[in-house]
Design an enzyme around this catalytic site. Structure first.
Site, PDB file in Angstrom:
ATOM      1  N   ASP A  28      -5.154   9.179   3.049  1.00 19.00           N
ATOM      2  CA  ASP A  28      -4.366  10.348   3.420  1.00 19.00           C
ATOM      3  C   ASP A  28      -5.007  11.588   2.820  1.00 19.00           C
ATOM      4  OD1 ASP A  28      -2.476   9.111   4.889  1.00 19.00           O
ATOM      5  OD2 ASP A  28      -0.945   9.041   3.347  1.00 19.00           O
ATOM      6  N   ARG A  35      26.332  26.533  13.992  1.00 16.88           N
ATOM      7  CA  ARG A  35      27.289  27.342  14.748  1.00 16.88           C
ATOM      8  C   ARG A  35      27.371  28.708  14.072  1.00 16.88           C
ATOM      9  NH1 ARG A  35      31.449  24.539  14.015  1.00 16.88           N
ATOM     10  NH2 ARG A  35      31.425  23.240  15.902  1.00 16.88           N
ATOM     11  N   THR A  43      -5.075  11.841   8.788  1.00 11.37           N
ATOM     12  CA  THR A  43      -4.111  12.883   8.451  1.00 11.37           C
ATOM     13  C   THR A  43      -3.327  13.313   9.674  1.00 11.37           C
ATOM     14  OG1 THR A  43      -3.877  15.121   7.550  1.00 11.37           O
ATOM     15  CG2 THR A  43      -5.888  14.652   8.779  1.00 11.37           C
ATOM     16  N   GLY A  44      -2.190  13.911   9.428  1.00 10.60           N
ATOM     17  CA  GLY A  44      -1.376  14.454  10.514  1.00 10.60           C
ATOM     18  C   GLY A  44      -1.746  15.872  10.863  1.00 10.60           C
ATOM     19  N   LYS A  63      -2.842   4.821  12.562  1.00 17.60           N
ATOM     20  CA  LYS A  63      -3.435   4.310  11.322  1.00 17.60           C
ATOM     21  C   LYS A  63      -3.453   2.787  11.321  1.00 17.60           C
ATOM     22  CE  LYS A  63      -2.366   6.329   7.375  1.00 17.60           C
ATOM     23  NZ  LYS A  63      -1.683   6.678   6.094  1.00 17.60           N
ATOM     24  N   ASN A 113     -21.736 -27.144 -19.147  1.00 15.83           N
ATOM     25  CA  ASN A 113     -21.362 -28.413 -18.523  1.00 15.83           C
ATOM     26  C   ASN A 113     -22.578 -29.302 -18.287  1.00 15.83           C
ATOM     27  OD1 ASN A 113     -18.726 -27.603 -18.418  1.00 15.83           O
ATOM     28  ND2 ASN A 113     -18.445 -28.081 -16.268  1.00 15.83           N
ATOM     29  N   ASN A 157     -16.028 -27.725 -26.146  1.00 21.28           N
ATOM     30  CA  ASN A 157     -15.107 -27.484 -25.025  1.00 21.28           C
ATOM     31  C   ASN A 157     -14.188 -26.301 -25.310  1.00 21.28           C
ATOM     32  OD1 ASN A 157     -14.005 -28.487 -22.442  1.00 21.28           O
ATOM     33  ND2 ASN A 157     -12.145 -28.774 -23.635  1.00 21.28           N
TER      34      ASN A 157
END
Length: 1117
Positions: A474, A592, A721-722, A776, A861, A891
């Site tokens: 973003d 209003r 991005t927007g 995206k 090992n 070990n």
């Protein structure tokens, strides 16, 4: 009261005050009583000294299932307000402490008899308290006592003794224990049960059994301590993960409080993207819809109706099943804004009850699973070697029995020695330290990442991020500072201002020419069309909410004469709110006016809003607002102005309005669920253009360098991005994302591409502008299909799908919604892109730590198994040069100490100088095999020479001294080789950064100190003898040569090793595969293996069932 629940518990002492106050006329419980206790939940209805009208049990009856009848029984919203001693508008009193008096059930429910239309909610105030006047430990004492807070009891951690028991419940350790007990018994019998010649020293064969037991105790103790520390670290991380802030109203002010501090009676804000933190009832708001699928399984969006309206309709009998005033904890707000009253918190809430019953265990990460498979393969080979060794020695033992003149006890002891060596060889061969190494590396990395502002929610994301190939980031808050300021604007067409620019008018001068009517229109457009609110941060008054909205509110305050935001909003009659929608990129409100006219105000993306306008404000100085036609020339001029702002990296926000004589407008479509609300998309046309402002959001310091580091590390950075293309390209160029030859594309165009065209453009795509969350998600999905390892940042609710789809999802800790945080794997606590670099570095450090340990482990090992096998088979007495106790010490070194030491190397900047490893890359690289085999060859040569030819080279040394030198030299080679394994590449500097890793130095000091102490005092327990100076010199000097030997190995080109390896694989591959498959078949046939497999299958089935029922793995985050 309604016939309550107290008669069920009639024998409770008189000194208790019940929440279920009986009405005088109530003599029995009616079956239809909605507040009747459920069987087994009676205690929730009993509260001692309850100063509230309702018990937790009664409030819990609202949900599971949703019960409008219970809501009606408590008197609706006014009954809850009175009974919970709160205010539906002012919330709880911030200085409430110990409450005076009590409110009875009758008093609370009696309020419901009033007419709701006549009741003034704002006049109902919280009860006066006699507690402290400032927030602190003494606040809300009675409220917390009765209802509790919003915290959950933490999962009970395993005790150290249980962890020890689990650590001991290992088949190999149990086998060793049996062998040690038998050895100890035989040793004690030889020492105490057999007569010895006078003057002979008593046998000490029992010491070996004791030493094995001590070694087992040490292995169990160290392993369990590691597990205990790991659990504690993850408990801390989970506590941090579950911590967040929510918006509440207390004492009439909007404040942010911790999610754990929410109390019954609190009034909380609701906004899109929020996760409901506690159960409650909707007070008021606009078009609030919730996704309750995770909480109730209901897949449809649930529209919320104010509790006041629900109660009124319940009273007059017009209520329908669709009326839903209940907010369920754990659900998500999809759209709309509003407030709700909290009725149940913590363990009493529906989400809390679920979480108490479901505590999800930490799942293994992919790397742990892969390593467990590798560990099994190594164990099969080691087990095969142990069985072969036991078979050879056992046949030799049986063949010599006829001529063996020893006592039966001595023969039994000899056989036991063979068994112990074989079992110990399996212990050494099994790399149980591999999963431990991953756990330690992840625990260490996640703890350190938290200090660097990366909160890891999903462990697998930590290791995955190390191999990320692309980051889709973003812009706002991640690449930029998210400190927005309105610096430019054009109101109507000619009133232009630009703060700080040459030959441009400042905002104050331009705004001063506006008429009062135009200022009022601008102020209403900014204040009503906003979800931000007034609050305090660090003691200073500020606006809290979206940074774009707070920037515009600051502009209204500084230049338009706005006073109190709350006063501005309360003076306006809002008819309908249209919440922000990411698809249409705007939000709106209908108010209003005093004249009776209804005015629609719209705010959003400037170029989209401009396309919806056909008229504009004619004159900003006129006392009356007059509009005129928006000509094509005007439109072109405004488009150029928007591009002018965008080229200077400004985010542009447009404002429109339109007046209507009535609402909904004549002929307009209305919403199905509310006929009083118009369908916004139907009327969003032929608007009047008010103006556009440019908001500056400067780049974060260090973003350009961070982007460059990503690119150098082979990680492609894309900006999603927007913003419009011009703004997006300008900012991307400024921070180094957009380069020559790169592609900038808009989301709507990108989503229309075919898969072939998309695949062709993706390698060059650097900026995706005007993108929606769905764009995206499509981008992430396509990149993953092309084999990329994708990281994504997101902060919005609709970013959830992309965050979930990505390999690693980063949400914003500051600006991110709760839905985004829940969908993410890692939370960026500072919202900073530079923190993603830290995540990449630590992810690579985790992978490197595991590979370092793996390289070290396999070397030990191979060497230990071959050395033990060859020396035991070649010995006339069938004794290994390394005894069982010595092998257990080795070990312990390679499984625990090395895991701790190699897992704690912090990443250096140089770790970003290489490309990410592809998903198909093998766990053990060619370079690692080169070092493993090379070091194993070197370690075997001096140990075999000392063992087989040592008596000729050093004739004065006794056999016991030679064996001690071999053991000492072997351990010192492991210590020095640990330094070699700090590097995985072909560079020579193995000491880089070693002085900063105190863990590594401290653990090596313990290992060295332990080895020195063993040589001096181990004696009989370790079957050794103290060494003199010359013998110490031989041990250390020979071991020291593994350092220059590693330099020679690194000089061998990897390509030549790869060709040799491929040739050997063709020759020996079929044989090795056949041996492994045969051994696996044999092991699977063993009874304990079948039982373990059956148990594992059952546990998997149970785990899957639990996962299906588990709605989330943390408190709502």
């Amino acid at each position: 009261m309604l016939s309550g629940a107290t008669t069920v518990l009639a024998d409770i002492p008189d000194d208790r005050i019940y929440s279920e106050h009986k009405a005088d006329t109530a003599t029995k419980i009616e079956e239809a009583d909605p507040l009747r206790p459920d069987r087994g939940r009676e205690n929730d209805f009993i509260v001692e000294q309850n100063c509230f009208a309702f018990s937790p049990g009664q409030l819990n009856k609202f949900l599971d299932p949703k019960s409008p009848a219970a809501f009606k029984a408590v008197g609706g919203m006014l009954g809850l307000e009175k009974g919970l001693r709160t205010s539906l508008t002012a919330g709880l009193s911030a200085d409430e402490g110990n409450l005076d008096g009590c409110v009875s059930f009758q008093e609370a429910t009696a309020v419901a008899t009033r007419d709701y239309k006549e009741h003034n909610i704002s006049q109902t105030l919280p009860a006066q308290s006699s507690g402290s006047t400032t927030a602190g430990p003494g606040t809300f004492v009675d409220r917390k006592r009765v209802y509790g807070d919003n915290s959950l009891p933490s999962k009970k951690a395993k005790s150290i003794f249980r962890l020890m028991w689990e650590q001991y419940n290992d088949k190999i350790l149990i086998l060793l224990t049996i062998a040690a007990v038998i050895s100890l018994a035989l040793g004690l019998y030889e020492s105490l049960g057999v007569k010895h010649a006078p003057g002979t020293p008593p046998p000490v064969d029992w010491i070996e059994g004791v030493a094995i037991c001590v070694a087992i105790v040490i292995v169990v103790f160290v392993g369990s301590i590691n597990d205990w520390q790991k659990e504690r670290q993850f408990v801390k991380l989970n506590a941090k993960k579950e911590d967040r802030e929510v918006k509440a109203i207390r004492s009439g002010k909007s404040v942010q409080i911790n999610v754990h501090d929410i109390l019954v009676g609190d009034v909380l804000h609701l906004e899109p993207g929020d996760m409901i933190p506690a159960d409650g009832v909707f007070i008021e708001g606009h078009n609030v819809k919730c996704d309750e699928s995770s909480a109730t399984g209901e897949s449809d969006q649930m529209k919320k109706t104010p509790g006041e309206e629900v109660f009124r309709r319940l009273e007059n009998g017009s209520a329908s099943e669709k009326l839903d005033p209940f907010l369920v904890s754990g659900s998500k707000v999809l759209e709309g804004v509003g407030t709700y009253l909290v009725t149940s918190t913590g363990v009493n809430s529906s989400f809390g009850k679920l979480m108490v019953s479901l505590h999800q265990e930490v799942e293994p990460t992919p790397l742990q699973v892969k390593l467990s498979g590798l560990a099994d393969a190594i164990a099969y080979l080691g087990g095969g070697a142990a069985i072969l060794l036991f078979s050879v020695l056992f046949f030799r033992f049986c063949a010599n029995l006829a001529s063996d003149n020893r006592l039966p006890a001595e023969k039994g002891s000899a056989f036991l020695d063979i068994l112990i060596v074989a079992i110990t060889l399996i212990v050494v061969a099994i790399p149980e330290g591999l999963p431990l190494a991953v756990t330690l590396a992840l625990a260490f990395a996640t703890t350190r990442m938290l200090k660097e502002n990366n909160l890891v929610r999903v462990l697998r994301a930590c290791e995955t991020m190390g191999n990320a190939t692309t980051v889709c980031s973003d812009k706002t808050g991640t690449l930029t500072q998210n400190k927005m300021t309105v610096v430019a604007g054009t109101i109507s067409k000619d009133a232009k201002f630009f703060s700080g620019a040459e030959k441009a008018e400042p905002p104050a001068k331009v705004v001063s020419t506006f008429s009062k009517a135009v200022k009022d229109l601008l102020m209403k457009s900014i204040t009503i069309n906003s979800t931000a609110f007034e609050g305090e941060e660090d003691g200073a008054a500020t606006f809290i909410g979206s940074k774009t909205e707070t920037a515009m509110l600051a502009f209204a305050r500084d230049f338009l004469g706005m006073g109190s935001l709350k006063a501005e909003r309360s003076s306006v009659s809002v008819v309908q709110m249209i919440p922000f929608d990411s698809a249409r990129k705007c939000m709106g409100a209908v108010i209003r006016l005093p004249s009776g006219v209804h005015r629609l105000l719209v705010k959003g993306a400037s170029e989209i809003l401009l396309s919806k306008a056909t008229r504009r404000v004619a004159d900003v100085t006129s006392e009356e607002i007059v509009d005129t036609e928006l000509t094509s020339a005007d439109n072109k001029e405004l488009e150029d102005r928007i591009n002018f702002y965008a080229e200077r990296s400004l985010r542009t926000i447009g404002m429109l309005y339109k007046d209507y004589t009535q609402w909904p407008p004549i002929g307009a479509k209305t919403l199905e669920e509310n006929s009083g609300h118009a369908d916004f998309d139907d009327i969003f046309n032929e608007m009047v253009f008010l103006g556009v402002v440019g908001i500056q959001d400067p780049l974060r310091p260090g973003v350009t360098e961070a982007v460059k580091q990503c690119q150098d590390a082979g990680v492609v950075v894309r900006m999603v991005t927007g913003d419009n293309m011009v703004t997006a390209q300008a900012i991307a160029s400024e921070c180094g994302i957009f380069t020559e030859g790169g592609v900038v594309m808009e989301g709507p165009k990108f989503r229309q591409l075919s898969e072939e065209d998309m695949d062709a453009v993706l390698p060059k795509l650097q900026v995706l502008a005007r993108s929606s969350p769905e764009d995206k998600r499509i981008l992430v999905s396509r990149l993953k299909e092309l084999g990329e390892t994708v990281a994504v940042t997101g902060d919005g609710t609709n970013d959830g799908p992309a965050l979930k789809t990505a390999d690693v999802g980063f949400s914003m800790g500051i600006a991110g919604t709760e839905v985004a945080k829940e969908a993410s794997s890692i939370i960026l606590m500072d919202d900073n892109f530079a923190s993603i670099i830290k995540a990449i570095m630590w992810g690579r450090a985790v992978n490197d730590a595991v590979q370092k340990f793996l390289q070290f482990q396999l070397t030990v090992n191979i060497t230990a198994v071959l050395l033990t096998f060859v020396s035991a088979v070649s010995s006339p007495t069938m004794d290994s040069v390394l005894t069982a106790v010595q092998l257990l010490w080795v070990n312990l070194i390679m499984d625990t100490f090395a895991a701790l030491a190699l897992a704690t190397d912090a990443p250096t900047p140089a770790i970003l100088n290489r490309k990410p490893s592809p998903k198909s890359a093998p766990l053990i690289s060619v370079n690692m095999w080169k070092m493993i085999i090379g070091q194993a060859i070197f370690q075997l040569i001096p140990t075999f020479v000392l063992h087989f030819a040592g008596q000729k080279i050093f004739p004065s040394w006794t056999p016991l001294e030679l064996d001690t030198v071999v053991f000492n030299c072997f351990v010192w080679m492991q210590i020095f080789n640990e330094f070699n394994n700090r590097r995985l590449d072909n560079n020579f500097n193995i000491f880089e950064g070693i002085t900063k890793n105190y863990f590594f130095m401290g653990i090596n000091a313990i290992m060295i100190g332990g080895q020195i102490m063993i040589i001096f005092v181990g004696k009989t327990a370790f079957s050794i003898t103290p060494l003199n100076g010359a013998q110490w010199a031989v041990s250390i000097v020979v071991a020291l040569f593994c350092l220059p030997w590693a330099v020679l190995i690194r000089c061998i080109p990897d390509e030549q090793v790869l060709r040799l390896w491929q040739g050997l694989a063709k020759v020996f591959g079929p044989f090795v595969n056949a041996v492994v498959k045969g051994y696996q078949s044999m092991v699977r046939a063993l009874p304990w293996k079948k039982a373990a497999k059956k148990k594992a299958a059952e546990e998997t089935a149970i785990g899957e069932a639990s996962a299906e029922n588990n709605t989330a793995n943390s408190w709502p985050v």
